[in-house]
Design a protein around this motif. Structure first.
Motif, PDB file in Angstrom:
ATOM      1  N   LYS A 100      25.228 -26.462  16.910  1.00 28.54           N
ATOM      2  CA  LYS A 100      25.293 -28.148  16.671  1.00 28.54           C
ATOM      3  C   LYS A 100      24.694 -28.578  15.541  1.00 28.54           C
ATOM      4  CE  LYS A 100      20.595 -29.872  18.202  1.00 28.54           C
ATOM      5  NZ  LYS A 100      19.656 -30.964  18.961  1.00 28.54           N
ATOM      6  N   TYR A 101      24.727 -27.515  15.130  1.00 35.19           N
ATOM      7  CA  TYR A 101      24.613 -27.934  13.207  1.00 35.19           C
ATOM      8  C   TYR A 101      25.213 -26.698  12.798  1.00 35.19           C
ATOM      9  CZ  TYR A 101      20.316 -29.826  14.531  1.00 35.19           C
ATOM     10  OH  TYR A 101      18.929 -30.238  14.959  1.00 35.19           O
ATOM     11  N   TRP A 102      26.163 -26.637  13.339  1.00 34.83           N
ATOM     12  CA  TRP A 102      27.647 -25.537  12.679  1.00 34.83           C
ATOM     13  C   TRP A 102      27.670 -26.013  10.847  1.00 34.83           C
ATOM     14  CZ3 TRP A 102      32.497 -26.428  11.896  1.00 34.83           C
ATOM     15  CH2 TRP A 102      33.328 -27.544  12.885  1.00 34.83           C
ATOM     16  N   TRP A 103      28.231 -27.372  11.107  1.00 36.65           N
ATOM     17  CA  TRP A 103      28.888 -28.584  10.128  1.00 36.65           C
ATOM     18  C   TRP A 103      28.191 -28.437   9.128  1.00 36.65           C
ATOM     19  CZ3 TRP A 103      26.675 -33.385   9.051  1.00 36.65           C
ATOM     20  CH2 TRP A 103      25.975 -33.143   9.602  1.00 36.65           C
ATOM     21  N   LEU A 104      27.110 -27.964   8.719  1.00 37.92           N
ATOM     22  CA  LEU A 104      26.030 -28.555   8.015  1.00 37.92           C
ATOM     23  C   LEU A 104      26.475 -27.157   7.417  1.00 37.92           C
ATOM     24  CD1 LEU A 104      22.566 -29.374   9.516  1.00 37.92           C
ATOM     25  CD2 LEU A 104      23.943 -30.743   8.180  1.00 37.92           C
ATOM     26  N   GLY A 105      27.154 -26.355   7.567  1.00 40.65           N
ATOM     27  CA  GLY A 105      27.425 -25.290   6.546  1.00 40.65           C
ATOM     28  C   GLY A 105      28.342 -25.417   5.293  1.00 40.65           C
ATOM     29  N   GLY A 106      29.502 -25.849   5.579  1.00 36.51           N
ATOM     30  CA  GLY A 106      30.402 -26.692   5.075  1.00 36.51           C
ATOM     31  C   GLY A 106      29.856 -27.957   4.091  1.00 36.51           C
ATOM     32  N   LEU A 107      29.034 -28.696   4.635  1.00 34.28           N
ATOM     33  CA  LEU A 107      28.505 -29.444   3.473  1.00 34.28           C
ATOM     34  C   LEU A 107      27.511 -29.866   3.080  1.00 34.28           C
ATOM     35  CD1 LEU A 107      28.203 -32.890   2.858  1.00 34.28           C
ATOM     36  CD2 LEU A 107      26.516 -32.849   5.491  1.00 34.28           C
ATOM     37  N   GLY A 108      26.523 -27.871   2.783  1.00 31.34           N
ATOM     38  CA  GLY A 108      25.924 -27.399   2.154  1.00 31.34           C
ATOM     39  C   GLY A 108      26.521 -26.624   1.046  1.00 31.34           C
ATOM     40  N   GLY A 109      27.617 -26.399   1.786  1.00 30.71           N
ATOM     41  CA  GLY A 109      28.424 -25.959   0.479  1.00 30.71           C
ATOM     42  C   GLY A 109      29.470 -26.860   0.030  1.00 30.71           C
ATOM     43  N   ALA A 110      29.810 -27.481  -0.226  1.00 33.71           N
ATOM     44  CA  ALA A 110      30.455 -28.935  -0.714  1.00 33.71           C
ATOM     45  C   ALA A 110      28.775 -29.404  -1.959  1.00 33.71           C
ATOM     46  CB  ALA A 110      30.891 -30.035   0.506  1.00 33.71           C
ATOM     47  N   LEU A 111      28.444 -29.514  -1.164  1.00 37.42           N
ATOM     48  CA  LEU A 111      26.633 -30.167  -1.694  1.00 37.42           C
ATOM     49  C   LEU A 111      27.140 -29.015  -2.884  1.00 37.42           C
ATOM     50  CD1 LEU A 111      24.411 -31.905   0.590  1.00 37.42           C
ATOM     51  CD2 LEU A 111      26.530 -33.169  -0.899  1.00 37.42           C
ATOM     52  N   VAL A 112      26.871 -28.225  -2.844  1.00 38.86           N
ATOM     53  CA  VAL A 112      26.222 -26.475  -4.296  1.00 38.86           C
ATOM     54  C   VAL A 112      27.472 -26.631  -4.897  1.00 38.86           C
ATOM     55  CG1 VAL A 112      25.796 -24.780  -4.129  1.00 38.86           C
ATOM     56  CG2 VAL A 112      24.843 -26.215  -2.477  1.00 38.86           C
TER      57      VAL A 112
END
Length: 74
Positions: free
Chosen positions: A34-46
């Motif tokens: 259920k947290y799979w989308w956080l990878g993309g969000l974290g990548g965008a922030l980095v």
């Protein structure tokens, strides 16, 4: 750049592959999918951090830390 059907289809395929990789990783680790989308969000922030750094440096907005202006030595 106009959005075409090819762009939409490729985007859906990439998102689906990202989810599948997270699902496979969840079988090995204890991170639920259920947290799979956080990878993309974290990548965008980095990715945004060096861009913001370059903009602040090039425009002269500069940096502050604890209320003090930091200078870049050339």
């Amino acid at each position: 750049m106009p959005i075409t059907w090819l762009t939409i289809c490729l985007s859906i395929i990439v998102i689906w592959q990202h989810y599948n990789l997270r699902r496979l990783g969840a079988e090995i680790s204890e991170c639920p999918t259920k947290y799979w989308w956080l990878g993309g969000l974290g990548g965008a922030l980095v990715a945004a951090m060096p861009i913001a750094s370059a903009i602040k440096t090039e425009t002269g907005w500069g940096w502050t830390w604890r209320g003090r202006a930091l200078q870049i030595k050339s």
